[in-house]
Design a protein around this motif. Structure first.
Motif, mmCIF file in Angstrom:
data_model
loop_
_atom_site.group_PDB
_atom_site.id
_atom_site.type_symbol
_atom_site.label_atom_id
_atom_site.label_comp_id
_atom_site.label_asym_id
_atom_site.label_seq_id
_atom_site.Cartn_x
_atom_site.Cartn_y
_atom_site.Cartn_z
ATOM 1 N N ASN A 47 0.806 -1.226 0.000
ATOM 2 C CA ASN A 47 0.000 0.000 0.000
ATOM 3 C C ASN A 47 0.841 1.280 0.000
ATOM 4 O O ASN A 47 0.508 2.238 0.679
ATOM 5 C CB ASN A 47 -0.932 0.001 1.216
ATOM 6 N N ASN A 50 -0.940 4.786 -0.227
ATOM 7 C CA ASN A 50 -1.738 5.298 0.892
ATOM 8 C C ASN A 50 -1.014 5.286 2.223
ATOM 9 O O ASN A 50 -1.504 5.865 3.195
ATOM 10 C CB ASN A 50 -3.037 4.485 1.034
ATOM 11 N N HIS A 90 -10.175 11.486 3.532
ATOM 12 C CA HIS A 90 -10.020 12.198 2.265
ATOM 13 C C HIS A 90 -10.304 13.698 2.374
ATOM 14 O O HIS A 90 -10.315 14.390 1.358
ATOM 15 C CB HIS A 90 -10.908 11.560 1.192
#
Length: 140
Positions: A47, A50, A90
């Protein structure tokens, strides 16, 4: 003498009508309550887009992409996490949480933290430093 008097009167009128706050800095009101969120996404080997933290040290023979067993004892992680005003990963960040944590106990989940909130948005500026123990699962 009439022209000289007019100049003096004009000078005093300019002084009288000028704002007394010219040249003063903006007065900031102290913040009495601040609610911030930061999300720590540890690198797991898959990942990297992220991930906001990574294990940089682990017990001998341990994998640096998986937290060690035995309450993660011996793992050291560094992080650079976004700070938001709400719990949405986000959302637009208002700063960064930057530092490290160390899992320092063999018989329960606890860690020692050292990090800084670096606030760098229009409305939030400055730094806040944190250091100390985080008794994650300690019962008191």
């Amino acid at each position: 003498m009439g022209a000289k008097s007019c100049i003096i009167i004009f000078f005093f009128m300019v002084l009288a009508t000028s704002s007394p706050s010219m040249g003063k800095k903006k007065q900031y009101k102290p913040c009495k309550e601040l609610l911030l969120y930061f999300h720590d996404v540890i690198y797991n080997g898959k990942n990297k887009e992220n991930a906001t933290s990574a294990i940089v040290a682990a017990p001998e023979g341990a994998n640096l992409t998986i937290l060690a067993g035995n309450f993660h004892f011996g793992n050291i992680a560094v992080f650079d996490d976004p700070i938001m005003l709400d719990n949405n990963f986000h959302s637009k960040p208002v700063g960064r949480a930057q530092g490290m944590y160390i899992y320092d106990t063999k018989n329960t989940y606890t860690s020692w933290l050292g990090f800084t909130f670096v606030l760098n948005s229009t409305d939030y500026q400055g730094t806040i430093n944190f250091i100390g123990a985080d008794p994650i699962m300690m019962m008191g």
